[in-house]
Design a protein around this motif. Structure first.
Motif, PDB file in Angstrom:
ATOM      1  N   LYS A  43       0.837  -1.196   0.000  1.00  0.00           N
ATOM      2  CA  LYS A  43       0.000   0.000   0.000  1.00  0.00           C
ATOM      3  C   LYS A  43       0.874   1.250   0.000  1.00  0.00           C
ATOM      4  O   LYS A  43       1.879   1.316   0.700  1.00  0.00           O
ATOM      5  N   THR A  44       0.470   2.236  -0.807  1.00  0.00           N
ATOM      6  CA  THR A  44       1.156   3.530  -0.796  1.00  0.00           C
ATOM      7  C   THR A  44       0.505   4.411   0.267  1.00  0.00           C
ATOM      8  O   THR A  44      -0.531   4.051   0.837  1.00  0.00           O
ATOM      9  N   ALA A  45       1.066   5.567   0.507  1.00  0.00           N
ATOM     10  CA  ALA A  45       0.554   6.477   1.536  1.00  0.00           C
ATOM     11  C   ALA A  45      -0.867   6.958   1.252  1.00  0.00           C
ATOM     12  O   ALA A  45      -1.591   7.312   2.173  1.00  0.00           O
ATOM     13  N   ASN A  46      -1.276   6.959  -0.025  1.00  0.00           N
ATOM     14  CA  ASN A  46      -2.649   7.382  -0.319  1.00  0.00           C
ATOM     15  C   ASN A  46      -3.624   6.210  -0.355  1.00  0.00           C
ATOM     16  O   ASN A  46      -4.790   6.375  -0.689  1.00  0.00           O
ATOM     17  N   GLY A  47      -3.142   5.002  -0.033  1.00  0.00           N
ATOM     18  CA  GLY A  47      -4.025   3.838   0.046  1.00  0.00           C
ATOM     19  C   GLY A  47      -4.064   2.963  -1.197  1.00  0.00           C
ATOM     20  O   GLY A  47      -4.660   1.895  -1.184  1.00  0.00           O
ATOM     21  N   GLU A  48      -3.430   3.401  -2.280  1.00  0.00           N
ATOM     22  CA  GLU A  48      -3.395   2.590  -3.500  1.00  0.00           C
ATOM     23  C   GLU A  48      -2.416   1.432  -3.322  1.00  0.00           C
ATOM     24  O   GLU A  48      -1.500   1.499  -2.517  1.00  0.00           O
ATOM     25  N   THR A  49      -2.604   0.408  -4.138  1.00  0.00           N
ATOM     26  CA  THR A  49      -1.632  -0.674  -4.204  1.00  0.00           C
ATOM     27  C   THR A  49      -0.534  -0.245  -5.163  1.00  0.00           C
ATOM     28  O   THR A  49      -0.819   0.166  -6.285  1.00  0.00           O
ATOM     29  N   PHE A  50       0.724  -0.335  -4.714  1.00  0.00           N
ATOM     30  CA  PHE A  50       1.834   0.081  -5.559  1.00  0.00           C
ATOM     31  C   PHE A  50       2.060  -0.906  -6.690  1.00  0.00           C
ATOM     32  O   PHE A  50       2.088  -2.119  -6.481  1.00  0.00           O
ATOM     33  N   ARG A  51       2.232  -0.360  -7.889  1.00  0.00           N
ATOM     34  CA  ARG A  51       2.514  -1.168  -9.076  1.00  0.00           C
ATOM     35  C   ARG A  51       3.727  -0.581  -9.786  1.00  0.00           C
ATOM     36  O   ARG A  51       3.719   0.593 -10.180  1.00  0.00           O
ATOM     37  N   GLN A  52       4.762  -1.393  -9.976  1.00  0.00           N
ATOM     38  CA  GLN A  52       5.956  -0.960 -10.701  1.00  0.00           C
ATOM     39  C   GLN A  52       5.618  -0.598 -12.146  1.00  0.00           C
ATOM     40  O   GLN A  52       6.342   0.162 -12.773  1.00  0.00           O
ATOM     41  N   SER A  53       4.520  -1.134 -12.678  1.00  0.00           N
ATOM     42  CA  SER A  53       4.148  -0.927 -14.078  1.00  0.00           C
ATOM     43  C   SER A  53       3.350   0.357 -14.313  1.00  0.00           C
ATOM     44  O   SER A  53       2.955   0.633 -15.444  1.00  0.00           O
ATOM     45  N   HIS A  54       3.104   1.135 -13.259  1.00  0.00           N
ATOM     46  CA  HIS A  54       2.368   2.395 -13.405  1.00  0.00           C
ATOM     47  C   HIS A  54       3.337   3.575 -13.363  1.00  0.00           C
ATOM     48  O   HIS A  54       4.424   3.481 -12.803  1.00  0.00           O
ATOM     49  N   MET A  55       2.915   4.689 -13.941  1.00  0.00           N
ATOM     50  CA  MET A  55       3.745   5.909 -13.970  1.00  0.00           C
ATOM     51  C   MET A  55       3.426   6.761 -12.733  1.00  0.00           C
ATOM     52  O   MET A  55       2.710   7.764 -12.808  1.00  0.00           O
ATOM     53  N   THR A  56       3.959   6.307 -11.592  1.00  0.00           N
ATOM     54  CA  THR A  56       3.698   6.989 -10.326  1.00  0.00           C
ATOM     55  C   THR A  56       5.007   7.310  -9.617  1.00  0.00           C
ATOM     56  O   THR A  56       6.071   6.841 -10.013  1.00  0.00           O
ATOM     57  N   ALA A  57       4.879   8.105  -8.548  1.00  0.00           N
ATOM     58  CA  ALA A  57       6.067   8.533  -7.818  1.00  0.00           C
ATOM     59  C   ALA A  57       5.717   8.927  -6.389  1.00  0.00           C
ATOM     60  O   ALA A  57       4.556   9.169  -6.059  1.00  0.00           O
ATOM     61  N   ALA A  58       6.765   9.027  -5.584  1.00  0.00           N
ATOM     62  CA  ALA A  58       6.647   9.516  -4.208  1.00  0.00           C
ATOM     63  C   ALA A  58       7.355  10.855  -4.098  1.00  0.00           C
ATOM     64  O   ALA A  58       8.411  11.059  -4.690  1.00  0.00           O
ATOM     65  N   HIS A  59       6.740  11.763  -3.349  1.00  0.00           N
ATOM     66  CA  HIS A  59       7.328  13.071  -3.051  1.00  0.00           C
ATOM     67  C   HIS A  59       7.002  13.376  -1.597  1.00  0.00           C
ATOM     68  O   HIS A  59       5.953  12.968  -1.088  1.00  0.00           O
ATOM     69  N   LYS A  60       7.882  14.088  -0.928  1.00  0.00           N
ATOM     70  CA  LYS A  60       7.696  14.346   0.506  1.00  0.00           C
ATOM     71  C   LYS A  60       6.488  15.204   0.828  1.00  0.00           C
ATOM     72  O   LYS A  60       5.831  14.996   1.847  1.00  0.00           O
ATOM     73  N   THR A  61       6.177  16.198  -0.027  1.00  0.00           N
ATOM     74  CA  THR A  61       5.152  17.175   0.359  1.00  0.00           C
ATOM     75  C   THR A  61       4.048  17.425  -0.664  1.00  0.00           C
ATOM     76  O   THR A  61       3.008  17.960  -0.290  1.00  0.00           O
ATOM     77  N   LEU A  62       4.235  17.108  -1.919  1.00  0.00           N
ATOM     78  CA  LEU A  62       3.210  17.428  -2.920  1.00  0.00           C
ATOM     79  C   LEU A  62       1.920  16.670  -2.645  1.00  0.00           C
ATOM     80  O   LEU A  62       1.952  15.509  -2.234  1.00  0.00           O
ATOM     81  N   ASP A  96      10.941   9.644  -5.779  1.00  0.00           N
ATOM     82  CA  ASP A  96      11.123   8.201  -5.951  1.00  0.00           C
ATOM     83  C   ASP A  96      10.159   7.762  -7.048  1.00  0.00           C
ATOM     84  O   ASP A  96       8.957   8.033  -6.948  1.00  0.00           O
ATOM     85  N   LEU A  97      10.657   7.093  -8.050  1.00  0.00           N
ATOM     86  CA  LEU A  97       9.848   6.724  -9.221  1.00  0.00           C
ATOM     87  C   LEU A  97       9.534   5.237  -9.255  1.00  0.00           C
ATOM     88  O   LEU A  97      10.292   4.417  -8.725  1.00  0.00           O
ATOM     89  N   SER A  98       8.444   4.890  -9.921  1.00  0.00           N
ATOM     90  CA  SER A  98       8.172   3.483 -10.206  1.00  0.00           C
ATOM     91  C   SER A  98       9.220   2.998 -11.205  1.00  0.00           C
ATOM     92  O   SER A  98       9.881   3.800 -11.869  1.00  0.00           O
ATOM     93  N   LYS A  99       9.359   1.689 -11.324  1.00  0.00           N
ATOM     94  CA  LYS A  99      10.364   1.152 -12.247  1.00  0.00           C
ATOM     95  C   LYS A  99      10.037   1.509 -13.693  1.00  0.00           C
ATOM     96  O   LYS A  99      10.929   1.807 -14.483  1.00  0.00           O
ATOM     97  N   LYS A 100       8.737   1.532 -14.053  1.00  0.00           N
ATOM     98  CA  LYS A 100       8.363   1.916 -15.422  1.00  0.00           C
ATOM     99  C   LYS A 100       8.830   3.335 -15.716  1.00  0.00           C
ATOM    100  O   LYS A 100       9.387   3.607 -16.777  1.00  0.00           O
ATOM    101  N   ALA A 101       8.612   4.245 -14.786  1.00  0.00           N
ATOM    102  CA  ALA A 101       9.036   5.638 -14.966  1.00  0.00           C
ATOM    103  C   ALA A 101      10.560   5.719 -15.057  1.00  0.00           C
ATOM    104  O   ALA A 101      11.104   6.438 -15.897  1.00  0.00           O
ATOM    105  N   ALA A 102      11.253   4.972 -14.204  1.00  0.00           N
ATOM    106  CA  ALA A 102      12.721   4.976 -14.212  1.00  0.00           C
ATOM    107  C   ALA A 102      13.265   4.453 -15.541  1.00  0.00           C
ATOM    108  O   ALA A 102      14.238   4.982 -16.074  1.00  0.00           O
ATOM    109  N   LYS A 103      12.619   3.413 -16.084  1.00  0.00           N
ATOM    110  CA  LYS A 103      13.059   2.862 -17.377  1.00  0.00           C
ATOM    111  C   LYS A 103      12.901   3.909 -18.477  1.00  0.00           C
ATOM    112  O   LYS A 103      13.791   4.086 -19.302  1.00  0.00           O
ATOM    113  N   LYS A 104      11.756   4.593 -18.479  1.00  0.00           N
ATOM    114  CA  LYS A 104      11.516   5.607 -19.512  1.00  0.00           C
ATOM    115  C   LYS A 104      12.489   6.774 -19.392  1.00  0.00           C
ATOM    116  O   LYS A 104      12.813   7.414 -20.381  1.00  0.00           O
TER     117      LYS A 104
END
Length: 124
Positions: A43-62, A96-104
């Motif tokens: 689970k991510t901080a917003n309650g979603e299930t983390f997926r490496q295949s999605h274009m998501t990221a972590a930020h301290k304050t946004l 912090d980026l998902s692996k898909k974002a990091a690959k791109k």
């Protein structure tokens, strides 16, 4: 032809529309990293299930849901991600980026990249 008495309100409305929809862009520079595979399915901080295949990221304050443009300053590649988690919790890292974002972004082999992130100023 627009009559003079209607010109000023029309111009004022156009200016208001432009300035209210043209939100100020904020930028930040620093290091980006990406999530280890062990976080897949957690689970991510917003309650979603983390997926490496999605274009998501972590930020301290946004705010969650903020769309962020990330540019790899080492190779010029740019991507867009959505903030859905908090972090990174390593000094000097700004995202912090998902692996898909990091690959791109072309940063999987190096693990960390110098980046510039841009986003619209959050309302509030």
């Amino acid at each position: 032809m627009i009559q003079r008495k209607h010109l000023l309100p029309t111009l004022a409305a156009a200016a208001l529309l432009c300035f209210s929809s043209c939100a100020r862009q904020i930028s930040q520079s620093g290091k980006a990293s990406f999530y280890a595979d062990k976080f897949q399915g957690r689970k991510t901080a917003n309650g979603e299930t983390f997926r490496q295949s999605h274009m998501t990221a972590a930020h301290k304050t946004l705010p969650f849901g903020t769309k962020v443009k990330v540019k790899n300053l080492d190779n010029g590649k740019t991507i867009k991600v959505r903030i859905n988690d908090r972090g990174p919790f390593v000094a000097g890292r700004i995202i912090d980026l998902s692996k898909k974002a990091a690959k791109k972004l072309g940063m999987v082999n190096s693990g960390v990249a110098n980046v510039k992130i841009k986003y619209k100023k959050p309302k509030g």
